[in-house]
Design an enzyme around this catalytic site. Sequence first.
Site, PDB file in Angstrom:
ATOM      1  N   CYS A  71       0.748  -1.278  -0.037  1.00  0.00           N
ATOM      2  CA  CYS A  71       0.025  -0.015  -0.054  1.00  0.00           C
ATOM      3  C   CYS A  71       0.895   1.105   0.075  1.00  0.00           C
ATOM      4  O   CYS A  71       1.632   1.466   0.942  1.00  0.00           O
ATOM      5  CB  CYS A  71      -0.941   0.209   1.408  1.00  0.00           C
ATOM      6  N   GLU A 108      -4.282   1.288  -5.833  1.00  0.00           N
ATOM      7  CA  GLU A 108      -3.512   0.268  -6.184  1.00  0.00           C
ATOM      8  C   GLU A 108      -3.474   0.196  -7.950  1.00  0.00           C
ATOM      9  O   GLU A 108      -4.397   0.876  -8.441  1.00  0.00           O
ATOM     10  CB  GLU A 108      -3.883  -1.320  -5.653  1.00  0.00           C
TER      11      GLU A 108
END
Length: 226
Positions: free
Chosen positions: A2, A105
């Site tokens: 992340c 993402e």
Amino acid sequence: MCGRYTITVTLEELMLRYDVYYKVPSKYSPKYNVAPGQLVMAIVYDGEKNRLGELRWGLIPEWAKDEKIAYQTINARAESLTDKPAFRTSFQRKRCLIPADSFYEWKGKGKQKQPMRIMLKSKNIFSIAGLYDTWVSPEGTRISTCTVVTTAANELVADIHERMPVILRPESEATWLDRRITNAEALSSLLKPYPADEMLAYPVSSRVGNVRNDDESCVEELNLLL
């Protein structure tokens, strides 16, 4: 991994969500493209109340020789928190919440990667499980830093990336913050993939790939049919 997220609410909304009732000493503003190395808003519990403040993203353990380690510690895998020296002590007694309302993402490989914004269907603020520590430089400067705990992706995120941040259920937040709780098994039981059926994802502009881009256009849905 992340490596980017958003927190686009007002400071008042953050304070209300986390029961913070004192003046927060920070120059807070909504963020549409939070990146490692930046100061991020985080919640810690001081034994009596929640405290909202800033930590630098990229954890520097108190024993580190220099701060370069922060480039390698923006994420901490939930499965190995008790094994990694950089995270072991923080997992036991220095846990925090990192408020967010979405994360990014990239889907695909090579130059064809498409950034995706991932969030709760409710569009509510959620709490990412974090760890923190305070490091003192050779010159005596104190730097408080944090890392994002990640877990295996749920069914929704798995189509985009193999990992995702640990999103804690609201009822689990107090347990995660409570420094009196040190049982690794009990804490690890909180670090599960968030249910996919409560989340959504949509494509956004490649502008989010540049940390200098931090405005509302970063979160606008991209029509890939055009």
